[in-house]
Design a protein around this motif. Structure first.
Motif, PDB file in Angstrom:
ATOM      1  N   MET A 228       0.552  -1.111   0.196  1.00 31.05           N
ATOM      2  CA  MET A 228       0.120  -0.409  -0.261  1.00 31.05           C
ATOM      3  C   MET A 228       0.508   1.266   0.051  1.00 31.05           C
ATOM      4  O   MET A 228       1.328   1.328   1.140  1.00 31.05           O
ATOM      5  CB  MET A 228      -0.937  -0.231   1.415  1.00 31.05           C
ATOM      6  N   THR A 229       0.801   1.966  -1.144  1.00 30.53           N
ATOM      7  CA  THR A 229       1.696   2.997  -0.953  1.00 30.53           C
ATOM      8  C   THR A 229       1.072   4.051  -0.056  1.00 30.53           C
ATOM      9  O   THR A 229       0.082   4.624   0.113  1.00 30.53           O
ATOM     10  CB  THR A 229       1.405   3.752  -2.264  1.00 30.53           C
ATOM     11  N   GLU A 230       2.005   5.572   0.121  1.00 31.37           N
ATOM     12  CA  GLU A 230       1.699   6.861   1.247  1.00 31.37           C
ATOM     13  C   GLU A 230       0.227   7.413   0.225  1.00 31.37           C
ATOM     14  O   GLU A 230      -1.046   7.622   0.695  1.00 31.37           O
ATOM     15  CB  GLU A 230       2.587   7.809   0.834  1.00 31.37           C
ATOM     16  N   GLY A 231       0.175   7.236  -1.502  1.00 29.04           N
ATOM     17  CA  GLY A 231      -1.088   8.004  -2.222  1.00 29.04           C
ATOM     18  C   GLY A 231      -2.029   6.373  -1.161  1.00 29.04           C
ATOM     19  O   GLY A 231      -3.267   7.541  -1.727  1.00 29.04           O
ATOM     20  N   ASP A 232      -2.318   5.643  -1.737  1.00 32.36           N
ATOM     21  CA  ASP A 232      -3.278   4.947  -1.326  1.00 32.36           C
ATOM     22  C   ASP A 232      -4.161   4.812   0.326  1.00 32.36           C
ATOM     23  O   ASP A 232      -5.432   5.179   0.598  1.00 32.36           O
ATOM     24  CB  ASP A 232      -2.784   3.056  -1.031  1.00 32.36           C
ATOM     25  N   LEU A 233      -3.050   5.415   1.584  1.00 34.25           N
ATOM     26  CA  LEU A 233      -2.908   5.962   2.641  1.00 34.25           C
ATOM     27  C   LEU A 233      -3.683   6.713   2.750  1.00 34.25           C
ATOM     28  O   LEU A 233      -4.849   7.238   3.303  1.00 34.25           O
ATOM     29  CB  LEU A 233      -1.978   5.606   3.539  1.00 34.25           C
ATOM     30  N   SER A 234      -2.909   8.217   2.261  1.00 27.89           N
ATOM     31  CA  SER A 234      -4.089   9.615   2.706  1.00 27.89           C
ATOM     32  C   SER A 234      -5.744   9.061   1.424  1.00 27.89           C
ATOM     33  O   SER A 234      -6.499   9.962   1.307  1.00 27.89           O
ATOM     34  CB  SER A 234      -3.294   9.909   1.495  1.00 27.89           C
ATOM     35  N   SER A 235      -5.681   7.771   0.677  1.00 27.94           N
ATOM     36  CA  SER A 235      -7.043   7.607  -0.577  1.00 27.94           C
ATOM     37  C   SER A 235      -8.003   7.842   0.523  1.00 27.94           C
ATOM     38  O   SER A 235      -9.022   7.624   0.868  1.00 27.94           O
ATOM     39  CB  SER A 235      -6.807   6.960  -1.601  1.00 27.94           C
TER      40      SER A 235
END
Length: 476
Positions: free
Chosen positions: A273-280
Motif C-alpha cells: 500500500m503506497t502513501e497515496g493509497d493511505l491518504s486516499s
C-alpha cells in the motif's frame, strides 16, 4: 394428407418450443429501460431529480411501471434497482458472496488508488481497521470531547448572535470532529486547509465523470489532490513521531493505520500500500464520516421548527438530562442512553429524509433474484425509502421507533449485515450531543419559510437554512 401431417408434426413442436423459450426469456428478462444510447442512458432524469431534491421520484416512477426490480443505465453502467425489504435483505445477506461494494467511476477517480489496488478490496481492508475506534466501548470515550468541542463552537459562533446560517455551522462541527478522530489534528490552520477543498470533493463524488475544466467532476479531482497533499504531510509527520516514540499507535485512527499498513507491506505475500493509497483511504473515511451526519443534523433542526410539539418533548427530555448532572460536567455515554425520544426523532428524520438515495453493489457472479437473472458485473442499487411499509408514511411520528421498531430491512439508513456502517454509534453520539446543546439553549424560527432543498450531491437547503435564534429565558 401425409404431407400436412408431416409438417404439423415437425413444425408444431418447434413453434411450441419457440413460444416457451420466448415466455421464459420474458419472465427472466429484467424490466426497465436503458434510456438514451452511449453513456447518456437515463442520467439526465437521474441527475435532474437528484439536484432538485426529489431523487426518490426517479425510483418511484420506475417502480410503478416495472415493479420492485427494474433495470436502467446511469453513471455509465447497466444497473438494477432492488426495491423493498426483500431486496435489502438479499443484498446484505449476500455481501462478499454474490455481491460486493461498488462505487461509480467518479468516486474511483477522486479517491485514487495505485494501479494494482481496487477501491472495493481496499475498502474491505480499511473496514477491518475501524472497529477499535468506532465500537461502543471506544465511542463512549469520545462523548465528553464532542461536548467540549461543541460548547466551544457555540461560544465562538452562536452565542450573542440573533441570526445564524445553520448549514455552515453544523458542517464546522461535524468536519472538525471527523478530522480529529481520523488524524488527531487540532491546529485551526491545518483544519482550514482540509476544509477549503472538501466541499468541492464532495460535490464531485456523484457526478458525470467528464474531466474537463469547469465541470464539478474536474473541480472535485483537483480538490482531492490538494487534500491528499495535506494528508501526506500529516502522515509524514506522524511517521516521524511514531518512530521517535512521541506518538502512540492507539491514539487515533491515522497512527493505527500507519502501523498496520507497515506490517502489511512487510509481508511479501501482500501487495504494498503506497502513501497515496493511505491518504486516499483516509479521504474516503473523511467523506463517509462527515456529510451524512451533517445532513441529518440540519434536517433535525428543520423538522423541529415544523413540529413544535415534538420540539417540546425533546426539550423536556434534554432538560431532564441536564438537570441530573452537576453544573459544568460534560455529557457522557450514560447520558446518551437517556435520550430515547430524541433518538427516535433522529431516526424518523432519517426515515423521511435519508441523506442518500441508497448504495451501490456489483454482482460477483451470475445469480437469480425474484425470478430475474442478474449477470456478473452488473451494478445493483438498493434504496433507503420504503414508505409503503409504514402506516401513514408522510406523517412525522417518532413513536414508530419505540420497542422493536420497524419491520426488518424496511429501515436501513446504516446498512445491514456485514455492511452495517461501522460508524453508526459514532454518528448517533454526534447527533445526540448536538441536539442536547442546541435545544437546551435555543428555540428558533425559519427566516425563509419555504426554503427549498436540493441534492448537491447530498440534500441541503438552498440558502443554508438561516434562522432567528430565540434563547431560553433560563438555561438548564
Amino acid at each position: 394428407m401425409d404431407t400436412l401431417f408431416l409438417l404439423s408434426s415437425t413444425l408444431l413442436p418447434i413453434i411450441a418450443l419457440f413460444i416457451l423459450r420466448h415466455l421464459f426469456s420474458q419472465k427472466t428478462t429484467i424490466p426497465g429501460s436503458y434510456g438514451w444510447p452511449l453513456l447518456i442512458g437515463e442520467n439526465i432524469d437521474y441527475f435532474k431529480q437528484l439536484r432538485s431534491g426529489t431523487n426518490e421520484k426517479f425510483v418511484m416512477q420506475r417502480r410503478k411501471l416495472y415493479g420492485d426490480v427494474f433495470k436502467t443505465s446511469i453513471l455509465g453502467e447497466k444497473m438494477v434497482f432492488l426495491c423493498g425489504p426483500e431486496g435489502n435483505k438479499f443484498l446484505f445477506a449476500n455481501e462478499n458472496k454474490l455481491v460486493e461494494a461498488w462505487w461509480p467511476s467518479s468516486v474511483k477517480s477522486i479517491i485514487k488508488k495505485s494501479h494494482d489496488r481496487s477501491v472495493t478490496t481496499e475498502s474491505a481492508n480499511v473496514r477491518q481497521l475501524l472497529p477499535p475506534f468506532l465500537r461502543p466501548h471506544a465511542v463512549k470515550n469520545y462523548v465528553a470531547g464532542m461536548d467540549s468541542e461543541l460548547k466551544q463552537q457555540f461560544q465562538d459562533y452562536w452565542i450573542g448572535r440573533d441570526q445564524v446560517e445553520v448549514c455552515p455551522l453544523v458542517a464546522k462541527y461535524t468536519f472538525s470532529l471527523a478530522v480529529k478522530l481520523l488524524f488527531g489534528v487540532r491546529d485551526p490552520v491545518e483544519l482550514e486547509k482540509l476544509a477549503v477543498s472538501f466541499v468541492e470533493v464532495v460535490s464531485g463524488i456523484i457526478s458525470v465523470p467528464i474531466n474537463i475544466p469547469g465541470t464539478r467532476f474536474n473541480r472535485g479531482v483537483k480538490a482531492a489532490a490538494r487534500i491528499c497533499e495535506v494528508i501526506n504531510d500529516i502522515i509524514a509527520r506522524r511517521r516521524k513521531d511514531l518512530a521517535d516514540g512521541t506518538a502512540d499507535p492507539s491514539q487515533n485512527l491515522l497512527s493505527h493505520m500507519i502501523v498496520e499498513v507497515d506490517k502489511h507491506n512487510q509481508d511479501k505475500n501482500n501487495v504494498s500500500m503506497t502513501e497515496g493509497d493511505l491518504s486516499s483511504n483516509l479521504l474516503g473515511l473523511l467523506i463517509g464520516g462527515y456529510d451524512t451526519v451533517n445532513t441529518t443534523i440540519v434536517f433535525i433542526m428543520m423538522t423541529l421548527v415544523d413540529y413544535p410539539d415534538v420540539y417540546q418533548q425533546v426539550l423536556k427530555e434534554q432538560r431532564e438530562v441536564a438537570k441530573a448532572k452537576p453544573s459544568g460536567e460534560l455529557l457522557n455515554w450514560d447520558d446518551l442512553h437517556k435520550m430515547k425520544y430524541s433518538w427516535n426523532v433522529a431516526c424518523e428524520v432519517l426515515r423521511m429524509r435519508p441523506p442518500t438515495i441508497g448504495a451501490f453493489r456489483v454482482a460477483k457472479t451470475d445469480f437469480t433474484f425474484a425470478g430475474f437473472k442478474i449477470p456478473k458485473g452488473w451494478k445493483l442499487h438498493y434504496t433507503h425509502r420504503n414508505h409503503e411499509f409504514f402506516p401513514h408514511p408522510e406523517k412525522f411520528d417518532p413513536s414508530r421507533f419505540d420497542g422493536v421498531g420497524p419491520a426488518p430491512y424496511t429501515y436501513v439508513p446504516f446498512g445491514g449485515g456485514p455492511r452495517m456502517c461501522p460508524g453508526n454509534e459514532y454518528a448517533r453520539a454526534k447527533i445526540l450531543v448536538f441536539m442536547h446543546n442546541i435545544i437546551t439553549r435555543y428555540n428558533w424560527e425559519r427566516l425563509i419559510p419555504d426554503e427549498k432543498v436540493v441534492n448537491d450531491p447530498f440534500p441541503r437547503p438552498v440558502h443554508r437554512f438561516p434562522i432567528k435564534l430565540i434563547p431560553h429565558k433560563t438555561e438548564s
